[in-house]
Design a protein around this motif. Sequence first.
Motif, PDB file in Angstrom:
ATOM      1  N   SER D  26       0.827  -1.212   0.000  1.00 27.12           N
ATOM      2  CA  SER D  26       0.000   0.000   0.000  1.00 27.12           C
ATOM      3  C   SER D  26       0.864   1.265   0.000  1.00 27.12           C
ATOM      4  CB  SER D  26      -0.960  -0.004   1.188  1.00 27.12           C
ATOM      5  OG  SER D  26      -0.229  -0.077   2.383  1.00 27.12           O
ATOM      6  N   THR D  27       2.171   1.106   0.210  1.00 28.53           N
ATOM      7  CA  THR D  27       3.071   2.258   0.124  1.00 28.53           C
ATOM      8  C   THR D  27       4.306   1.857  -0.681  1.00 28.53           C
ATOM      9  OG1 THR D  27       4.379   1.698   2.073  1.00 28.53           O
ATOM     10  CG2 THR D  27       2.407   3.045   2.455  1.00 28.53           C
ATOM     11  N   VAL D  28       5.071   2.853  -1.087  1.00 25.80           N
ATOM     12  CA  VAL D  28       6.283   2.600  -1.865  1.00 25.80           C
ATOM     13  C   VAL D  28       7.248   1.723  -1.071  1.00 25.80           C
ATOM     14  CG1 VAL D  28       8.284   3.642  -2.987  1.00 25.80           C
ATOM     15  CG2 VAL D  28       6.053   4.766  -3.141  1.00 25.80           C
ATOM     16  N   ILE D  29       7.404   2.026   0.214  1.00 27.46           N
ATOM     17  CA  ILE D  29       8.373   1.273   1.015  1.00 27.46           C
ATOM     18  C   ILE D  29       7.940  -0.194   1.171  1.00 27.46           C
ATOM     19  CG2 ILE D  29       7.413   1.847   3.302  1.00 27.46           C
ATOM     20  CD1 ILE D  29      11.149   1.942   2.531  1.00 27.46           C
ATOM     21  N   GLU D  30       6.635  -0.418   1.181  1.00 26.18           N
ATOM     22  CA  GLU D  30       6.147  -1.803   1.237  1.00 26.18           C
ATOM     23  C   GLU D  30       6.442  -2.530  -0.076  1.00 26.18           C
ATOM     24  OE1 GLU D  30       2.347  -0.868   4.181  1.00 26.18           O
ATOM     25  OE2 GLU D  30       2.032  -2.232   2.481  1.00 26.18           O
ATOM     26  N   ILE D  52      18.358   6.215  -3.427  1.00 25.10           N
ATOM     27  CA  ILE D  52      17.290   5.843  -4.364  1.00 25.10           C
ATOM     28  C   ILE D  52      16.090   6.780  -4.214  1.00 25.10           C
ATOM     29  CG2 ILE D  52      15.656   4.013  -5.011  1.00 25.10           C
ATOM     30  CD1 ILE D  52      17.765   1.985  -4.328  1.00 25.10           C
ATOM     31  N   ARG D  53      15.570   7.194  -5.353  1.00 25.03           N
ATOM     32  CA  ARG D  53      14.368   8.029  -5.382  1.00 25.03           C
ATOM     33  C   ARG D  53      13.239   7.222  -6.018  1.00 25.03           C
ATOM     34  NH1 ARG D  53      17.309  10.012  -2.634  1.00 25.03           N
ATOM     35  NH2 ARG D  53      18.424  11.997  -2.707  1.00 25.03           N
ATOM     36  N   ALA D  54      12.005   7.608  -5.718  1.00 22.73           N
ATOM     37  CA  ALA D  54      10.855   6.898  -6.284  1.00 22.73           C
ATOM     38  C   ALA D  54       9.864   7.862  -6.903  1.00 22.73           C
ATOM     39  CB  ALA D  54      10.173   6.081  -5.196  1.00 22.73           C
ATOM     40  N   VAL D  61       8.020  11.100  -5.288  1.00 25.58           N
ATOM     41  CA  VAL D  61       7.361  10.974  -3.983  1.00 25.58           C
ATOM     42  C   VAL D  61       8.354  10.481  -2.925  1.00 25.58           C
ATOM     43  CG1 VAL D  61       5.094  10.451  -4.991  1.00 25.58           C
ATOM     44  CG2 VAL D  61       6.681   8.573  -4.440  1.00 25.58           C
ATOM     45  N   ASP D  62       7.932  10.589  -1.671  1.00 20.96           N
ATOM     46  CA  ASP D  62       8.705   9.999  -0.579  1.00 20.96           C
ATOM     47  C   ASP D  62       8.434   8.496  -0.526  1.00 20.96           C
ATOM     48  OD1 ASP D  62       9.802  12.399   0.211  1.00 20.96           O
ATOM     49  OD2 ASP D  62       8.096  12.895   1.509  1.00 20.96           O
ATOM     50  N   MET D  63       9.289   7.785   0.211  1.00 25.87           N
ATOM     51  CA  MET D  63       9.183   6.325   0.259  1.00 25.87           C
ATOM     52  C   MET D  63       7.923   5.844   0.984  1.00 25.87           C
ATOM     53  SD  MET D  63      11.542   4.606  -1.365  1.00 25.87           S
ATOM     54  CE  MET D  63      12.983   5.088  -2.339  1.00 25.87           C
ATOM     55  N   ASP D  64       7.338   6.691   1.822  1.00 28.11           N
ATOM     56  CA  ASP D  64       6.132   6.253   2.537  1.00 28.11           C
ATOM     57  C   ASP D  64       4.841   6.650   1.804  1.00 28.11           C
ATOM     58  OD1 ASP D  64       6.296   8.946   2.924  1.00 28.11           O
ATOM     59  OD2 ASP D  64       6.270   8.884   5.120  1.00 28.11           O
ATOM     60  N   HIS D  65       5.013   7.081   0.552  1.00 27.11           N
ATOM     61  CA  HIS D  65       3.848   7.535  -0.226  1.00 27.11           C
ATOM     62  C   HIS D  65       2.933   6.350  -0.568  1.00 27.11           C
ATOM     63  CE1 HIS D  65       1.634   9.453  -3.568  1.00 27.11           C
ATOM     64  NE2 HIS D  65       1.977  10.577  -2.998  1.00 27.11           N
ATOM     65  N   PRO D  66       1.617   6.543  -0.507  1.00 27.74           N
ATOM     66  CA  PRO D  66       0.694   5.463  -0.880  1.00 27.74           C
ATOM     67  C   PRO D  66       0.746   5.173  -2.380  1.00 27.74           C
ATOM     68  CG  PRO D  66      -0.515   7.489  -0.365  1.00 27.74           C
ATOM     69  CD  PRO D  66       0.918   7.751  -0.019  1.00 27.74           C
ATOM     70  N   ILE D  67       0.456   3.917  -2.729  1.00 32.92           N
ATOM     71  CA  ILE D  67       0.484   3.572  -4.161  1.00 32.92           C
ATOM     72  C   ILE D  67      -0.849   2.991  -4.616  1.00 32.92           C
ATOM     73  CG2 ILE D  67       2.970   3.241  -4.361  1.00 32.92           C
ATOM     74  CD1 ILE D  67       2.579   0.272  -3.962  1.00 32.92           C
ATOM     75  N   ALA D  68      -1.878   3.324  -3.868  1.00 35.88           N
ATOM     76  CA  ALA D  68      -3.216   2.829  -4.222  1.00 35.88           C
ATOM     77  C   ALA D  68      -3.576   3.212  -5.652  1.00 35.88           C
ATOM     78  CB  ALA D  68      -4.242   3.424  -3.258  1.00 35.88           C
ATOM     79  N   ILE D  73       5.224   2.532 -10.984  1.00 33.48           N
ATOM     80  CA  ILE D  73       6.123   2.981  -9.913  1.00 33.48           C
ATOM     81  C   ILE D  73       7.540   2.917 -10.478  1.00 33.48           C
ATOM     82  CG2 ILE D  73       6.791   2.676  -7.502  1.00 33.48           C
ATOM     83  CD1 ILE D  73       3.807   2.673  -7.727  1.00 33.48           C
ATOM     84  N   ALA D  74       8.315   3.978 -10.288  1.00 40.13           N
ATOM     85  CA  ALA D  74       9.682   3.986 -10.827  1.00 40.13           C
ATOM     86  C   ALA D  74      10.701   4.197  -9.708  1.00 40.13           C
ATOM     87  CB  ALA D  74       9.821   5.077 -11.873  1.00 40.13           C
ATOM     88  N   PHE D  75      11.849   3.554  -9.875  1.00 41.45           N
ATOM     89  CA  PHE D  75      12.960   3.727  -8.933  1.00 41.45           C
ATOM     90  C   PHE D  75      14.201   4.158  -9.707  1.00 41.45           C
ATOM     91  CE2 PHE D  75      10.128   0.669  -6.906  1.00 41.45           C
ATOM     92  CZ  PHE D  75       9.971   1.251  -5.655  1.00 41.45           C
ATOM     93  N   PHE D  76      14.933   5.098  -9.136  1.00 42.13           N
ATOM     94  CA  PHE D  76      16.118   5.619  -9.824  1.00 42.13           C
ATOM     95  C   PHE D  76      17.016   6.357  -8.848  1.00 42.13           C
ATOM     96  CE2 PHE D  76      12.184   8.031 -10.868  1.00 42.13           C
ATOM     97  CZ  PHE D  76      12.381   9.162 -10.100  1.00 42.13           C
ATOM     98  N   PRO D  77      18.269   6.622  -9.245  1.00 39.22           N
ATOM     99  CA  PRO D  77      19.164   7.390  -8.365  1.00 39.22           C
ATOM    100  C   PRO D  77      18.796   8.876  -8.403  1.00 39.22           C
ATOM    101  CG  PRO D  77      20.327   6.679 -10.356  1.00 39.22           C
ATOM    102  CD  PRO D  77      18.937   6.152 -10.463  1.00 39.22           C
ATOM    103  N   PRO D  78      19.352   9.681  -7.484  1.00 39.10           N
ATOM    104  CA  PRO D  78      19.139  11.134  -7.548  1.00 39.10           C
ATOM    105  C   PRO D  78      19.439  11.645  -8.949  1.00 39.10           C
ATOM    106  CG  PRO D  78      20.286  10.562  -5.532  1.00 39.10           C
ATOM    107  CD  PRO D  78      20.200   9.295  -6.346  1.00 39.10           C
ATOM    108  N   MET D  79      18.656  12.596  -9.390  1.00 35.53           N
ATOM    109  CA  MET D  79      18.745  13.068 -10.770  1.00 35.53           C
ATOM    110  C   MET D  79      19.984  13.930 -10.987  1.00 35.53           C
ATOM    111  SD  MET D  79      14.978  13.654 -10.046  1.00 35.53           S
ATOM    112  CE  MET D  79      13.487  12.861 -10.647  1.00 35.53           C
ATOM    113  N   THR D  80      20.473  13.900 -12.201  1.00 37.05           N
ATOM    114  CA  THR D  80      21.692  14.660 -12.518  1.00 37.05           C
ATOM    115  C   THR D  80      21.567  15.354 -13.872  1.00 37.05           C
ATOM    116  OG1 THR D  80      22.693  12.653 -13.430  1.00 37.05           O
ATOM    117  CG2 THR D  80      23.211  13.169 -11.142  1.00 37.05           C
ATOM    118  N   GLY D  81      20.432  16.030 -14.057  1.00 35.73           N
ATOM    119  CA  GLY D  81      20.229  16.749 -15.326  1.00 35.73           C
ATOM    120  C   GLY D  81      20.974  18.075 -15.344  1.00 35.73           C
TER     121      GLY D  81
END
Lengths: 153, 153, 82, 82
Positions: D26-30, D52-54, D61-68, D73-81
């Motif tokens: 129910s959340t990103v961290i889950e 890691i960012r999501a 979003v933060d890692m505790d964000h709901p994903i209902a 859902i995407a995972f990636f390192p801190p951005m470097t544009g």
Amino acid sequence: MSIDIRVQSAAFDLGAEVNAFAAAAQGAGAVVSFTGVVRDLPEEPLAHMEIEHYAGMTEKALLHIAKEAMARWPLVRVLIIHRYGVLAPSEKIMMVATASPHRKAAFESADFLMDYLKSRAPFWKKEARHDGRADWVEAKDEDEAALAAWKKS
Amino acid sequence: MSIDIRVQSAAFDLGAEVNAFAAAAQGAGAVVSFTGVVRDLPEEPLAHMEIEHYAGMTEKALLHIAKEAMARWPLVRVLIIHRYGVLAPSEKIMMVATASPHRKAAFESADFLMDYLKSRAPFWKKEARHDGRADWVEAKDEDEAALAAWKKS
Amino acid sequence: MVEVRYFAWLRERLGTDRETIASGASTVIELVAELRRQSEAHDLVFSDLAGIRAAVDQELVDMDHPIANAQEIAFFPPMTGG
Amino acid sequence: MVEVRYFAWLRERLGTDRETIASGASTVIELVAELRRQSEAHDLVFSDLAGIRAAVDQELVDMDHPIANAQEIAFFPPMTGG
């Protein structure tokens, strides 16, 4: 008020873009541009830079950033161009341009756009060396700090 | 390290200048340009702008300002072009460009160059209206304040 | 003899962009006092120094700056470039 | 079913840029906890979340964000544009 966002693999002509931007910024008085270039240092030669991005999210993030700048400063025009794919040393990676009746607004908003874009738009750079080594560029703490400064003010 | 100062009555091609500047700024990574444009507002139409300057002192003052920027920030290149004489609405009055390995240095030094140039380079603007009225543009207190801020930091 | 130059509205109000005068002044402000005695127009132009800047040999200076051996003294309003 | 996407070094280390999984999170961290059970590579990639960012449906979003009801859902390192 006008926002122009372009995410593309093709090269762009910085000078032509700046000229067109300034010509369309009627009544602006002050036009600022920033350009990021793939560094080309003899002492640290790069074979090329590779830029990955999150198609779809990138455009959304850049539009969000541009709208935020428009809301904070009296801007008549914002342009963001960002490339992805393989870029050679000395090639232009990206540019932003801002136009405002006020010089400080043009400077600050371009600076703001860069700080946000750098840490909040989903691009990732990888630097490839001539020996085949390739490393992802690491995000800098100072970039997050620069972002935080805009939230305070 | 290279400084390019031009004081001229002729128009300049902003895009061509920015392209040439960026191409010559080897290893810079970050290029910022500022351009001042004669405002062209339908509600406050100008016939033309006339810019007077103090030939001789102008070049000295601009060179001094550029050297000061070079001393304060890690810049690889500075360009200042400023026109004098009669300019029509929408014409470009002047431009500065800075190139640095660091984005913040490129932004700050361009901002600094503009603040100094505005209050310390001997140019005076006069705005001519269509009814024949012509007024010297008055210096703004905020311009002196902007200058003072650089001295503190 | 010193060359005195005027720019912008000072030039317009005095009707000239330069004049060469014999001066015994040792500072800019002393030269201003001499200039004010030249004519009514001069007196008027220099009546409020808050809006006037001076340069000695093409260097911006304060009004109490010495002018010993200076070739050229200029007066003008605050600059409005950029 | 949710589409999970990976970018930059996460994509390289996992050897894939996306996978579709059945998730009860129910959340990103889950979701991260579920993903770590997928394989050793997954477990390693997600062992340090500091780098890691999501994003949920293309919003950072933060890692505790709901994903209902999230599609992606995407995972990636801190951005470097830039």
